[in-house]
Design a protein around this motif. Structure first.
Motif, short mmCIF file in Angstrom:
data_model
loop_
_atom_site.label_atom_id
_atom_site.label_comp_id
_atom_site.label_asym_id
_atom_site.label_seq_id
_atom_site.Cartn_x
_atom_site.Cartn_y
_atom_site.Cartn_z
N MET A 111 11.43 41.97 -21.98
CA MET A 111 10.65 43.20 -22.03
C MET A 111 11.15 44.08 -23.17
SD MET A 111 10.18 46.12 -19.10
CE MET A 111 9.47 44.94 -17.96
N GLN A 112 10.26 44.53 -24.00
CA GLN A 112 10.66 45.38 -25.11
C GLN A 112 11.08 46.75 -24.60
OE1 GLN A 112 7.63 45.56 -28.09
NE2 GLN A 112 8.26 43.61 -28.98
N GLN A 113 12.14 47.26 -25.22
CA GLN A 113 12.66 48.54 -24.79
C GLN A 113 11.83 49.69 -25.36
OE1 GLN A 113 14.73 48.20 -22.44
NE2 GLN A 113 14.85 46.01 -22.85
N SER A 114 11.88 50.81 -24.66
CA SER A 114 11.19 52.02 -25.08
C SER A 114 11.65 52.44 -26.47
CB SER A 114 11.46 53.14 -24.08
OG SER A 114 11.18 54.39 -24.63
N LYS A 115 10.70 52.89 -27.29
CA LYS A 115 11.06 53.34 -28.64
C LYS A 115 11.99 54.55 -28.57
CE LYS A 115 7.00 56.33 -29.28
NZ LYS A 115 5.83 56.63 -30.15
N TYR A 116 11.89 55.33 -27.49
CA TYR A 116 12.76 56.48 -27.33
C TYR A 116 14.21 56.03 -27.12
CZ TYR A 116 8.28 58.78 -26.62
OH TYR A 116 6.99 59.23 -26.77
N MET A 117 14.37 54.98 -26.34
CA MET A 117 15.71 54.44 -26.10
C MET A 117 16.29 53.88 -27.40
SD MET A 117 16.86 51.67 -23.22
CE MET A 117 18.54 51.63 -22.60
N LYS A 118 15.45 53.26 -28.20
CA LYS A 118 15.91 52.70 -29.47
C LYS A 118 16.36 53.80 -30.42
CE LYS A 118 13.14 48.45 -29.37
NZ LYS A 118 12.06 47.67 -30.01
N PHE A 161 27.61 50.25 -31.00
CA PHE A 161 26.90 49.40 -31.95
C PHE A 161 26.32 48.15 -31.27
CE2 PHE A 161 27.30 45.87 -35.14
CZ PHE A 161 26.23 46.26 -35.95
N LEU A 162 27.12 47.51 -30.42
CA LEU A 162 26.64 46.32 -29.72
C LEU A 162 25.55 46.67 -28.71
CD1 LEU A 162 29.91 44.24 -29.10
CD2 LEU A 162 28.27 44.09 -30.96
N LEU A 163 25.70 47.81 -28.05
CA LEU A 163 24.64 48.27 -27.14
C LEU A 163 23.33 48.45 -27.91
CD1 LEU A 163 26.19 50.96 -24.74
CD2 LEU A 163 25.08 48.81 -24.10
N THR A 164 23.43 49.01 -29.09
CA THR A 164 22.24 49.23 -29.91
C THR A 164 21.59 47.91 -30.30
OG1 THR A 164 23.15 51.30 -30.78
CG2 THR A 164 21.37 50.28 -32.04
N LEU A 165 22.39 46.93 -30.66
CA LEU A 165 21.84 45.61 -31.01
C LEU A 165 21.14 44.98 -29.81
CD1 LEU A 165 24.68 44.03 -33.20
CD2 LEU A 165 22.59 45.16 -33.95
N ILE A 166 21.71 45.16 -28.62
CA ILE A 166 21.09 44.61 -27.41
C ILE A 166 19.77 45.33 -27.13
CG2 ILE A 166 21.31 44.46 -24.89
CD1 ILE A 166 24.31 43.94 -25.34
N ILE A 167 19.76 46.66 -27.29
CA ILE A 167 18.54 47.45 -27.05
C ILE A 167 17.43 47.04 -28.02
CG2 ILE A 167 17.58 49.78 -27.24
CD1 ILE A 167 20.30 50.78 -26.13
N PHE A 168 17.80 46.73 -29.26
CA PHE A 168 16.81 46.29 -30.25
C PHE A 168 16.48 44.80 -30.14
CE2 PHE A 168 17.43 50.35 -32.21
CZ PHE A 168 16.30 50.57 -33.00
N GLU A 169 17.07 44.15 -29.15
CA GLU A 169 16.80 42.73 -28.86
C GLU A 169 17.05 41.84 -30.07
OE1 GLU A 169 12.79 43.56 -27.61
OE2 GLU A 169 13.34 43.32 -25.50
N VAL A 170 18.14 42.15 -30.78
CA VAL A 170 18.50 41.36 -31.96
C VAL A 170 18.78 39.92 -31.57
CG1 VAL A 170 20.30 41.05 -33.71
CG2 VAL A 170 19.35 43.32 -33.28
N ASP A 171 19.36 39.72 -30.38
CA ASP A 171 19.66 38.36 -29.94
C ASP A 171 18.42 37.48 -29.89
OD1 ASP A 171 22.21 39.17 -29.70
OD2 ASP A 171 22.26 39.27 -27.52
N GLN A 172 17.32 38.05 -29.41
CA GLN A 172 16.08 37.27 -29.31
C GLN A 172 15.49 36.98 -30.68
OE1 GLN A 172 13.30 38.94 -26.48
NE2 GLN A 172 14.95 39.62 -25.11
N ARG A 173 15.60 37.93 -31.59
CA ARG A 173 15.04 37.75 -32.93
C ARG A 173 15.76 36.65 -33.71
NH1 ARG A 173 12.01 42.58 -33.90
NH2 ARG A 173 12.53 44.20 -32.39
N PHE A 174 17.07 36.51 -33.46
CA PHE A 174 17.86 35.52 -34.18
C PHE A 174 18.26 34.33 -33.31
CE2 PHE A 174 18.36 39.28 -36.80
CZ PHE A 174 18.29 38.76 -38.08
N ASP A 175 17.61 34.20 -32.15
CA ASP A 175 17.89 33.09 -31.24
C ASP A 175 19.38 33.02 -30.88
OD1 ASP A 175 15.20 32.23 -31.23
OD2 ASP A 175 15.51 31.15 -33.11
N ALA A 176 20.00 34.19 -30.72
CA ALA A 176 21.43 34.22 -30.43
C ALA A 176 21.75 33.68 -29.05
CB ALA A 176 21.96 35.65 -30.56
#
Length: 303
Positions: free
Chosen positions: A1-8, A137-152
């Protein structure tokens, strides 16, 4: 589920705020503004708002205001992340670490103002702030779903790379500590040349405590450069099919190279404040990236 833009946006603001805290703390140290507000905390020279503004007062008071403001951002982000993303295994731990170490660094800063601290204790201040920054910083990466974008979530890391990642990250903290010790012991210019302490009269063994501190940091910095260079070459050769590992170590090599150049430039420019702050910025970015690589180690599939 994509996170709220406000949270990002909130996460970005908190990350930038933590970066400002780190750079502000470095600026306080590098300009000797730590006693700008006297032996008073949280007030400044006996007033909630300083009545007389000097350069030292402005720098120290601004750092306190930024730290206090960002602390509320971190508190809100931690609670928000805990409630919305608590099902992700790292989120609760990162939320706790971000808040805990932010409070810890603030208390060390307050203790220094009120009672004074030894150089070896003060050198921990920057490193503690780094842990808080990296957690945000890591929380922010998780909120932006970086893991999914890079198949982490599909990362496969061999034991060799895992141990090198853990080792160089732990070692980077030693590099950070020795760098902070250089500043707090006023050893920055005890060695006027680079890479040796005195290129015109080279000596293998430092002649006093301050030269030991300065040259010890240079040796530690050289070792982490070559260690990351080795890991980056290994990743380029063996992990081309895993973008997050491949590009992660390339960026780590770029940042550590900039860090070395900045460190050299600080000495040769006789402590130019902008170069000195860039030196702090690069080590902050490097540590944050290395912590993300540690997160990938924890998610890597077992061989």
């Amino acid at each position: 589920m994509q996170q709220s833009k406000y949270m990002k946006w909130f996460a970005v603001a908190a990350t930038v705020g933590m970066l400002l805290i780190l750079l502000g703390g470095a600026l306080v140290t590098k300009t000797d503004s730590g006693m700008g507000c006297g032996r008073n905390w949280p007030d400044c020279n006996g007033s909630l708002i300083p009545k007389e503004i000097t350069k030292e007062v402005f720098i120290e008071f601004s750092h306190r205001v930024v730290t206090g403001s960002v602390s509320f951002l971190i508190l809100i982000l931690s609670v928000w992340s805990w409630r919305k993303l608590g099902h992700i295994k790292e989120v609760k731990l990162l939320s706790f670490l971000a808040l805990f170490f932010l409070v810890a660094q603030a208390l060390i800063g307050a203790a220094q103002v009120l009672w004074g601290q030894g150089d070896f204790i003060l050198a921990l201040h920057f490193g503690i702030s780094l842990i808080s920054f990296s957690s945000v910083f890591l929380l922010t990466l998780i909120i932006f779903e970086v893991d999914q974008r890079f198949d982490a979530d599909k990362v496969h890391m061999a034991s060799k790379l895992k141990w090198h990642t853990i080792g160089v990250t732990l070692y980077s903290y030693i590099v950070v500590y020795t760098g902070a010790l250089v500043r707090h012991t006023n050893s920055s210019l005890v060695c006027p040349d680079w890479p040796l302490c005195n290129n015109r009269a080279p000596s293998i063994i430092p002649s006093n405590f301050y030269e030991w501190v300065q040259m010890g940091h240079r040796i530690a910095a050289a070792m982490i450069f070559f260690w990351i260079l080795y890991i980056a070459i290994h990743a380029i050769k063996h992990y081309k099919d895993q973008r997050v590992i491949y590009w992660g170590w390339i960026f780590a090599l770029i940042i550590v190279s900039l860090q070395v150049v900045a460190g050299m430039s600080v000495v040769l420019s006789r402590l130019n404040i902008y170069l000195a702050l860039s030196h702090s910025l690069f080590i902050t970015l490097l540590f944050g990236l290395l912590c993300y690589m540690i997160l990938l180690v924890s998610r890597s599939r077992i061989d």
